[in-house]
Scaffold this motif. Structure first.
Motif, PDB file in Angstrom:
ATOM      1  N   THR A   1     -21.223   3.952 -53.312  1.00 36.95           N
ATOM      2  CA  THR A   1     -20.915   2.522 -53.155  1.00 36.95           C
ATOM      3  C   THR A   1     -21.707   1.671 -54.132  1.00 36.95           C
ATOM      4  O   THR A   1     -21.486   0.463 -54.222  1.00 36.95           O
ATOM      5  CB  THR A   1     -21.191   2.044 -51.721  1.00 36.95           C
ATOM      6  OG1 THR A   1     -22.604   2.107 -51.455  1.00 36.95           O
ATOM      7  CG2 THR A   1     -20.444   2.887 -50.704  1.00 36.95           C
TER       8      THR A   1
ATOM      9  N   LYS B   1     -15.741   0.298 -57.021  1.00 34.87           N
ATOM     10  CA  LYS B   1     -14.831   1.274 -56.427  1.00 34.87           C
ATOM     11  C   LYS B   1     -13.682   1.628 -57.374  1.00 34.87           C
ATOM     12  O   LYS B   1     -13.242   2.784 -57.430  1.00 34.87           O
ATOM     13  CB  LYS B   1     -14.273   0.749 -55.103  1.00 34.87           C
ATOM     14  CG  LYS B   1     -13.487   1.786 -54.303  1.00 34.87           C
ATOM     15  CD  LYS B   1     -13.092   1.240 -52.953  1.00 34.87           C
ATOM     16  CE  LYS B   1     -12.433   2.326 -52.099  1.00 34.87           C
ATOM     17  NZ  LYS B   1     -11.228   2.896 -52.707  1.00 34.87           N
TER      18      LYS B   1
ATOM     19  N   SER C   1     -15.182   4.288 -59.777  1.00 34.51           N
ATOM     20  CA  SER C   1     -15.504   5.582 -59.160  1.00 34.51           C
ATOM     21  C   SER C   1     -14.247   6.300 -58.682  1.00 34.51           C
ATOM     22  O   SER C   1     -14.134   7.528 -58.806  1.00 34.51           O
ATOM     23  CB  SER C   1     -16.490   5.403 -58.005  1.00 34.51           C
ATOM     24  OG  SER C   1     -15.969   4.557 -57.001  1.00 34.51           O
ATOM     25  N   ASP C   2     -13.280   5.552 -58.160  1.00 34.90           N
ATOM     26  CA  ASP C   2     -12.030   6.176 -57.712  1.00 34.90           C
ATOM     27  C   ASP C   2     -11.264   6.805 -58.868  1.00 34.90           C
ATOM     28  O   ASP C   2     -10.490   7.750 -58.673  1.00 34.90           O
ATOM     29  CB  ASP C   2     -11.134   5.142 -57.022  1.00 34.90           C
ATOM     30  CG  ASP C   2     -11.612   4.792 -55.620  1.00 34.90           C
ATOM     31  OD1 ASP C   2     -12.569   5.425 -55.144  1.00 34.90           O
ATOM     32  OD2 ASP C   2     -11.034   3.877 -55.005  1.00 34.90           O
TER      33      ASP C   2
END
Length: 419
Positions: free
Chosen positions: A123, A127, A130-131
């Motif tokens: 986190t 996001k 990272s996704d």
């Protein structure tokens, strides 16, 4: 070609697993002196990568990291050949639009367990970034940086033309009007650069028009929709008005180079150019950045580089340790303090802002609030690579935008259907 490449990776990955010997991940000899290679494509960022490697080596004296910097085209050809042939660098930069094929082909080392054992807080990264580096529920890269887009502009050219600087009130019409006023054929100056650029250009205007690039589900594109056509026309209209260098001129000299040589007054692009412009003595005091203009809404795509590792490395545990370091706060702080790039790690961005106070760099961070992840589906690199072939006739005025968009959509959908 694409299936051959993926199959080659898969075969190589199988062979590498079979040949890796009996050493399990938990039995690596940490006292052994090993050397890792770390590849990137940016001369501007190489000094910071060297500094990060040196910091890691101080904490891990048994591991030497050799930073390799390759030109952009050579980087990807080297990585592709190396991944298929067993000679890829240990650690390397990855982009979201190339990631899926490497992950699918088994060329990337799985970092899922490393994230758990090293206590990495996912986190801490945006996001959307990272996704972009997860595949089938596994993590194959850790975010290095992130970017959004803005209007880089030359204040001296604006002043000479008597045009007000762009700000957060600008819409598409203000850009069109300013670009026309800033264009001076006698001086070889254009108001804006309008290349066929997805990430810095037409993806943003398609989204600003209320359109989308890939439809929900990822099995079809939306380039022929009315909103997408409007987003493409923003750029073709600039070409038609003569407010931008032609595609031929932009092919001979990249848009960013034309901006640096003060031949174009506006350039839509990302935060990653800040350091280069900051170091350019000819641009001192002349350049700043503003938010992208609004269409029916405000929007920008966002993405970022991920640090990934080669599944065929001879030193998997040392590599995982290095990748965990690259994904941590210290590496991010070095990037920020040197002004190298906007780091992805939460809470480390302020030194980057402070390192180049002449630019309104907060623009890029504020843009996160209205950002949309860079579209990724199927073999993104393949269908995105078809853009110039199908859209160039519209940019050159040889074909209606609607027709070119329809043909491009059909080509993209054909690629997506093969997944």
């Amino acid at each position: 070609m694409r299936h051959t490449w993926t199959a080659a990776l898969a075969v190589a990955a199988t062979l590498l697993t079979a040949c890796s010997g009996g050493e399990s991940p938990g039995t690596a000899n940490t006292a052994e002196k090993v050397t890792l290679t770390y590849a990137n494509w940016s001369e501007d960022q190489a000094p910071a990568m060297e500094q990060i490697a040196a910091e890691f080596q101080k904490q891990n004296p048994n591991i030497t990291v050799k930073v390799q910097t390759l030109p952009w085209p050579e980087y990807w050809s080297t990585l592709q050949v190396g991944a298929a042939g067993g000679t890829a660098p240990d650690a390397f930069w990855m982009l979201a639009d190339h990631f899926r094929e490497y992950a699918k082909g088994g060329a990337l080392i799985d970092l899922s367990d490393t994230v758990k054992t090293a206590g990495i807080d996912m986190t801490a990264y945006p996001k959307a970034v990272s996704d972009s580096y997860t595949y089938e529920g596994k993590i194959f890269a850790l975010p290095k940086d992130f970017d959004t887009n803005g209007i880089w502009y030359n204040k001296a050219l604006f002043d000479a033309a008597g045009v007000s600087y762009p700000d957060d009130t600008w819409g598409w019409q203000q850009v069109q009007d300013a670009a026309k006023k800033l264009t001076d054929p006698a001086k070889g100056v254009w108001g804006i650069a309008a290349p066929i650029d997805a990430q810095g250009g037409y993806y943003n205007t398609i989204l600003q028009a209320g359109g989308s690039i890939i439809k929900p589900g990822g099995t079809a594109s939306d380039f022929a929709g009315p909103e997408a056509v409007a987003g493409l026309k923003f750029w073709t209209d600039l070409q038609k008005a003569g407010s931008s260098p032609t595609l031929k001129q932009l092919s001979d000299t990249e848009a960013v180079s034309m901006f640096e040589s003060q031949k174009v007054a506006m350039y839509f692009s990302g935060a990653y150019w800040a350091l280069r412009f900051h170091k350019n003595a000819d641009l001192k005091g002349k350049v700043d950045v503003a938010p992208l203009p609004q269409g029916v809404k405000r929007a920008t795509v966002t993405s970022g580089i991920g640090n990934a590792g080669y599944a065929g490395t001879k030193h998997p545990e040392e590599l995982k340790k290095f990748l965990a370091f690259l994904g941590g706060a210290k590496a991010a702080e070095i990037q920020a303090a040197t002004g190298t790039v906007l780091p992805a790690y939460k809470g480390t961005q302020q030194p980057w802002l402070d390192s180049m106070p002449e630019f309104k760099l907060q623009v890029f961070i504020d843009a996160v609030d209205y950002s949309v992840p860079l579209p990724v589906a199927g073999d993104t690199a393949e269908w995105q690579g078809l853009a110039a072939q199908y859209l160039a006739p519209a940019w050159d005025g040889a074909k209606p935008v609607e027709e070119a968009a329809k043909e491009y959509q059909a080509a993209v959908d054909e690629v997506l259907a093969e997944q």
